[in-house]
Write an enzyme that holds these catalytic residues in place. Sequence first.
Site, PDB file in Angstrom:
ATOM      1  N   GLU A 298       0.852  -1.197   0.000  1.00  0.00           N
ATOM      2  CA  GLU A 298       0.000   0.000   0.000  1.00  0.00           C
ATOM      3  C   GLU A 298       0.884   1.242   0.000  1.00  0.00           C
ATOM      4  OE1 GLU A 298      -3.559   1.766   2.877  1.00  0.00           O
ATOM      5  OE2 GLU A 298      -1.851   0.710   3.757  1.00  0.00           O
ATOM      6  N   LYS A 361     -10.051  -0.037  -2.282  1.00  0.00           N
ATOM      7  CA  LYS A 361     -10.288  -0.358  -0.873  1.00  0.00           C
ATOM      8  C   LYS A 361     -11.735  -0.082  -0.485  1.00  0.00           C
ATOM      9  CE  LYS A 361      -8.357   0.437   3.746  1.00  0.00           C
ATOM     10  NZ  LYS A 361      -7.337   1.168   4.535  1.00  0.00           N
ATOM     11  N   CYS A 411      -4.506  -3.123   4.018  1.00  0.00           N
ATOM     12  CA  CYS A 411      -4.225  -2.615   5.364  1.00  0.00           C
ATOM     13  C   CYS A 411      -5.211  -3.140   6.398  1.00  0.00           C
ATOM     14  CB  CYS A 411      -4.162  -1.100   5.342  1.00  0.00           C
ATOM     15  SG  CYS A 411      -3.279  -0.395   6.771  1.00  0.00           S
TER      16      CYS A 411
END
Length: 535
Positions: A298, A361, A411
């Site tokens: 990321e 995301k 994440c």
Amino acid sequence: MVEPAETPATEADSPESQLREAPHPLPLPAAAAMAVAAGVALLLSFPTYGLWWLAPVGVALLAAAVHRRRFRAGLGLGALAGLVLFLLLLSWTNLHTGLAPWLLLSGLQAGYIALLGGAAAYVSPLVDRFRWAWPPATALLWVVQEAVRDRAPYGGFPWGRLAFSQDDSPLLRLAAVGGAPLVTFGVALAGGLLVTAAWRPWNLWPARLARGRLVLSTAGLALGAVAVIAAGLLVPTAPRDGTPVTVAIVQGNVPRMGLDFNAQRRAVLENHVTATIALAGRVATGQEPRPDLVVWPENASDVDPLRDATAARRISDAAAAIRAPILVGGILRGPAQGEVRNVGILWRPATGPDLEQTYVKRHPVPFAEYMPLRDVARMVSKEVDRVADMVAGDRPGVIQTGPVAVGDVICFEVAYDGIVRDTVTNGAGILAVQTNNATFNVAEARQQLAMVRLRAVEHGRESLMSSTVGVSGFVTADGATHETTGFNTREVVVREMRISGYRTLATRAGVWPEVLLVALGLVLLAGAVVVRRRG
């Protein structure tokens, strides 16, 4: 002189009856000390400490502290344990954002432990009447608490679940049956057995403690806690018999840690490009096998490569050198002015970005990646206006690379059960967690890797975590880690992974084990209401 006749012993003189007739809680100072000890024990069970066996001890200490107290006292003792746990567990949030966000987040999370303490105190009359119910009641209340905390507010914050402390425990294998909720249930059930075993001697002292059946009962309950933990060893993990694929993780590192790592975003991108080109050189000389896929973390390219020609050219240089597709973690601007998207985008050697194989995301972090109450938050921290409005994606992160379908998770999404499961049920053969730990520390990175280990077992998928600064590494379907990197270093690791189509019971069942446990927990609370009303 005639001595009075000895009064025959009655059932009322038995130690058990003394226990029933004296429903006194522990002295408040002792209870407060136990609540603090519970928070410390729970903290030490998580990485980086890794003393997983202390998690049931922490559960037992909190259960003992609140037992037979009023609801309000249970709230206070639970809050005390929660603050000790979360202020220290989440201390990495204080590294670069100031005190206020850290204190607010820790206080919010401690509030859920406070409610847990109040609920445990409330059900005390029920578990006093039915002693066998104390261990499962303790376990069910923990599952209910986590189910709520994982979802509210703003989608919840599952950090600090009991399940995430068990990365080296036999209980980790329960994830293959019922996911993280069942692991939490197992940990708390063991803790409930421990407190049930220990409570009788405390409350019977100085009664006839030497009675054989009391000693046997206490020992049996303690052994039951050990048996619950050991039972995880009986759960099989997914077989490692899938098609092999070679994957490289590039951990390029950043010029400096903290919120300002992004001020040199071109340098961060260049770090990942040069590390990939260096890997290509080692492949050419036979030092490393040629990867079928390269995974960047990321924020590897916070320069939008779809709008910036220089960034696009450098990523293409890296892909051409390694002659393999690169899963690039990047930030794309738009679609509207002032909006951004956090993505994993597949970059092919010959054709460049594959927009069809891009994951956006789905769960941006509130107050970190988007600002729900910007005007209010601005009064808390001056860093608020660094945060752009991140747009959430609407599709599971399944990236078809050619050799393998990758389940991309970005994440903190790894903490959310449904997001990870969606990638598997939609065809992912391996899991890849792209993350950026440059604004945190090694404790946060290790805690996140523990979540990856649980997901690998839960869904029978070999997994990896790719971080800008570490910790990066591979995880097999039994939860074991391989080729893990150091923190705040530049490293590249390569490993053969196995593509799997195996479906564990947890994958098939989805949310239903948690639904069942929560339903039983609500039945427990309803039963406590009935017992209290009947006096």
